[in-house]
Design a protein around this motif. Structure first.
Motif, PDB file in Angstrom:
ATOM      1  N   VAL A 126       0.876  -1.176   0.000  1.00 18.13           N
ATOM      2  CA  VAL A 126       0.000   0.000   0.000  1.00 18.13           C
ATOM      3  C   VAL A 126       0.914   1.226   0.000  1.00 18.13           C
ATOM      4  CG1 VAL A 126      -1.734   1.318   1.265  1.00 18.13           C
ATOM      5  CG2 VAL A 126      -1.829  -1.192   1.261  1.00 18.13           C
ATOM      6  N   THR A 127       0.742   2.089  -0.999  1.00 19.86           N
ATOM      7  CA  THR A 127       1.558   3.295  -1.101  1.00 19.86           C
ATOM      8  C   THR A 127       0.688   4.523  -0.876  1.00 19.86           C
ATOM      9  OG1 THR A 127       3.055   2.215  -2.665  1.00 19.86           O
ATOM     10  CG2 THR A 127       3.108   4.617  -2.596  1.00 19.86           C
ATOM     11  N   GLN A 128       1.137   5.381   0.033  1.00 18.35           N
ATOM     12  CA  GLN A 128       0.461   6.642   0.323  1.00 18.35           C
ATOM     13  C   GLN A 128       1.516   7.740   0.303  1.00 18.35           C
ATOM     14  OE1 GLN A 128      -2.985   7.182   1.370  1.00 18.35           O
ATOM     15  NE2 GLN A 128      -3.201   5.151   0.467  1.00 18.35           N
ATOM     16  N   PHE A 129       1.117   8.942  -0.117  1.00 14.51           N
ATOM     17  CA  PHE A 129       2.081  10.035  -0.054  1.00 14.51           C
ATOM     18  C   PHE A 129       1.987  10.657   1.335  1.00 14.51           C
ATOM     19  CE2 PHE A 129      -1.126  13.295  -0.737  1.00 14.51           C
ATOM     20  CZ  PHE A 129      -0.540  14.431  -0.215  1.00 14.51           C
ATOM     21  N   ILE A 130       3.140  11.016   1.871  1.00 16.70           N
ATOM     22  CA  ILE A 130       3.208  11.700   3.162  1.00 16.70           C
ATOM     23  C   ILE A 130       4.175  12.868   3.028  1.00 16.70           C
ATOM     24  CG2 ILE A 130       2.666   9.642   4.519  1.00 16.70           C
ATOM     25  CD1 ILE A 130       5.634   9.444   5.247  1.00 16.70           C
TER      26      ILE A 130
END
Length: 180
Positions: A126-130
């Motif tokens: 799971v890739t999320q931008f932070i």
């Protein structure tokens, strides 16, 4: 003969022309990725011991700067062996199927107090931008990178399930030292 001379001159010109932007990859000397999460109302802490990073950093040309880091999930250490085994298992990190956590910069900007990095954080596919505020301190040929403590929601990445006793919020801090 002329063709050979043109090729030789072109090759010499390419070899002798300085790069438009000279950057050097930094060499990781040490890194510490620590976490803190409330379990039954008590802060529980730990760290990941195996970290790799590829960094090119130029404060004068942030557009060319890049940060890429990987943490080996199997190196998780909470100080309690049975807890570590549980956290590395299928119900939480599933280290066998997802052995690494990655953090890759997409943009770095200067702020009044340091830098702000926009990153893709990948945990369990799971890739999320932070966005992470961080500082860089130079001492000779040594660069120290340090994030402010930041939070992620573990459920966003499929790390465990909702729980009455275990917080969804995980606080993380990163410190790393590099040589030039």
């Amino acid at each position: 003969m002329i063709k050979c001379c043109v090729l030789t001159c072109t090759a010499l010109l390419l070899i002798s022309t300085p790069p438009l932007f000279a950057q050097k990859a930094l060499v990781l000397q040490s890194a510490k990725v620590e976490y803190k999460i409330k379990n039954a109302g008590i802060n529980t802490t730990g760290h990941f011991g195996k970290v790799a990073a590829d960094i090119i950093f130029d404060a004068n040309n942030l557009e060319k700067s890049k940060i890429s880091a990987t943490v080996q999930v199997g190196s998780l250490n909470s100080g309690i062996g049975l807890r570590d085994k549980h956290l590395k298992g299928e119900a939480y990190f599933n280290a066998e199927k997802y052995p690494a956590i990655s953090l890759i910069s997409t943009k770095i900007t200067k702020t009044d107090s340091g830098y702000l990095g926009t990153f893709n954080l990948n945990i369990k596919a799971v890739t999320q931008f932070i966005q992470l505020p961080f500082t860089v301190t130079q001492n000779g040929n040594i660069l120290d990178f340090q994030t402010n403590e930041f939070s992620i929601d573990r459920l966003t990445y499929g790390v465990g399930k909702s729980s009455i006793t275990l917080s969804n919020t995980v606080n993380i801090s990163i410190k790393a030292t590099f040589s030039m």
